[in-house]
Design an enzyme around this catalytic site. Sequence first.
Site, short mmCIF file in Angstrom:
data_model
loop_
_atom_site.label_atom_id
_atom_site.label_comp_id
_atom_site.label_asym_id
_atom_site.label_seq_id
_atom_site.Cartn_x
_atom_site.Cartn_y
_atom_site.Cartn_z
N HIS A 1 0.68 -1.33 0.03
CA HIS A 1 0.01 -0.08 -0.03
C HIS A 1 0.89 1.31 0.21
CE1 HIS A 1 -2.95 -2.63 2.59
NE2 HIS A 1 -2.75 -3.08 1.39
N TYR B 1 3.22 2.34 13.42
CA TYR B 1 3.49 3.39 12.73
C TYR B 1 3.07 4.93 12.96
CZ TYR B 1 -0.52 1.57 10.20
OH TYR B 1 -1.98 0.83 10.03
#
Length: 475
Positions: free
Chosen positions: A66, A129
């Site tokens: 992605h 993240y």
Amino acid sequence: MSELAVHTTEIPGLLVIDLPVHGDARGWFKENWQREKMLAAGLPDLGPVQNNISFNQAVGVTRGIHAEPWDKYISVATGRVFGAWVDLREGPSFGARYWREIGPEVAIFVPRGVGNAFQTLEAPAAYTYLVNDHWSEAAQTQYTFLHLADETAAIPWPIPLADAELSAKDQHHPRLADVVPVPPRRTLVIGGNGQLGRALAALWKGRSDVDIVGRDRLDLADPASLEAFDFSPYGVIVNAAAYTAVDTAETPAGRREAWAVNVTAVGRLVEAARTHRATLVHVSSDYVFDGAAVLHDEDEPPSPLGVYGQTKAAGDQLVATLPSHYLLRTSWVIGEGSNFVATMASLAERGVDPVVVDDQIGRLAVTTDLAAGIDHLVTTRPAPGAYNLTNDGDPLSWAQIAAEVFALTGHDPARVRTVSTAEYYAGKDGIAPRPARSALDLTKIRSTGFVPREQLAALADHLAQQRATSASPTS
């Protein structure tokens, strides 16, 4: 234990960060994100606004590939993963690949448009993240995907994908040949109808990623216009608009408009740039100085003499709060449209002998050179901050510039009569004070590799171009 260090990879902007991990019998500790130390080590200023955690219960969980419309800072809190990245951005690095195993001792900085994937090797694995924009349904429509088994990328998954756990969506992403590359963020030029805006439009006319807007689309004097404008597509915002009526700014109405455009609106542009992680290029003026110095450098404190200079100095202070900005101080701007050079050329042609001040000293800034300097800065990306940007050469008076215009247009330069500033404005009301010396030190801009042209050579080219345009049947 490794030292904190930042390493480049085959993918431009994709960085590997070695993280010191302190451990004993009880477990371990690390500074997963430490802005001051990491910026000093070479990491970009991420500016995270959201922290996400992907918890993976089993070995072989595989997610991706992605590419998202923001930057990401990836690390692992528990377990280990095999990470893989493919550049899906438009440009020569499209399709570049990088992979490696990561655990708690490694972090990865993933720039916008680079496809990201991972496969768990030790479970449970907590994959974390930080991102510098908020997730939304609208943002998800801007994702770009690549199939995990793409033959061109040829990622060597430790666990064959046939034996791994994949989502149904990840199994139906396109191959690299069918991926539409992620375009670069766009560039916005505000003040497109002005002298500098026109020069930038001419310089960047072949670029499809540049939007030039005039006052009809974005009016800095109108708060509603600023509020309604969508700044989200832009990675660079060039503010070439300003209130520049120096004498009118001394009147009550002019003072209000000068502050509205040069300060209040600039503050809104600063916040838009901050929100959307854009670089703001803002054009300022020699009028922020009192003209006492022979050459004004970028570190000289502001000392404006009049309202216009005060508003420009205040706007400069707002721009300087942005991490990514180029504050360009310039002087005596000359381009397409109404300006001193155009006026002198017209007077010469009409047989009028002007009276011009000879005790205001500075350098011209021809807009083609200003535009080239801006292009240089946003392309090469030197350290952010203030940069003086004008043409080079010996500083001259306005009277000397006028005489040169007369000579270059085939007229007798002796027709230009000289006078002091005090004599010129004697008996006139509402005149703003002017700095006597406007020449700017160009050492810093030269140090970036940009070489400003000599002002009289630039003036000659400008006048030749104006004559050619006037003579053109389509002009």
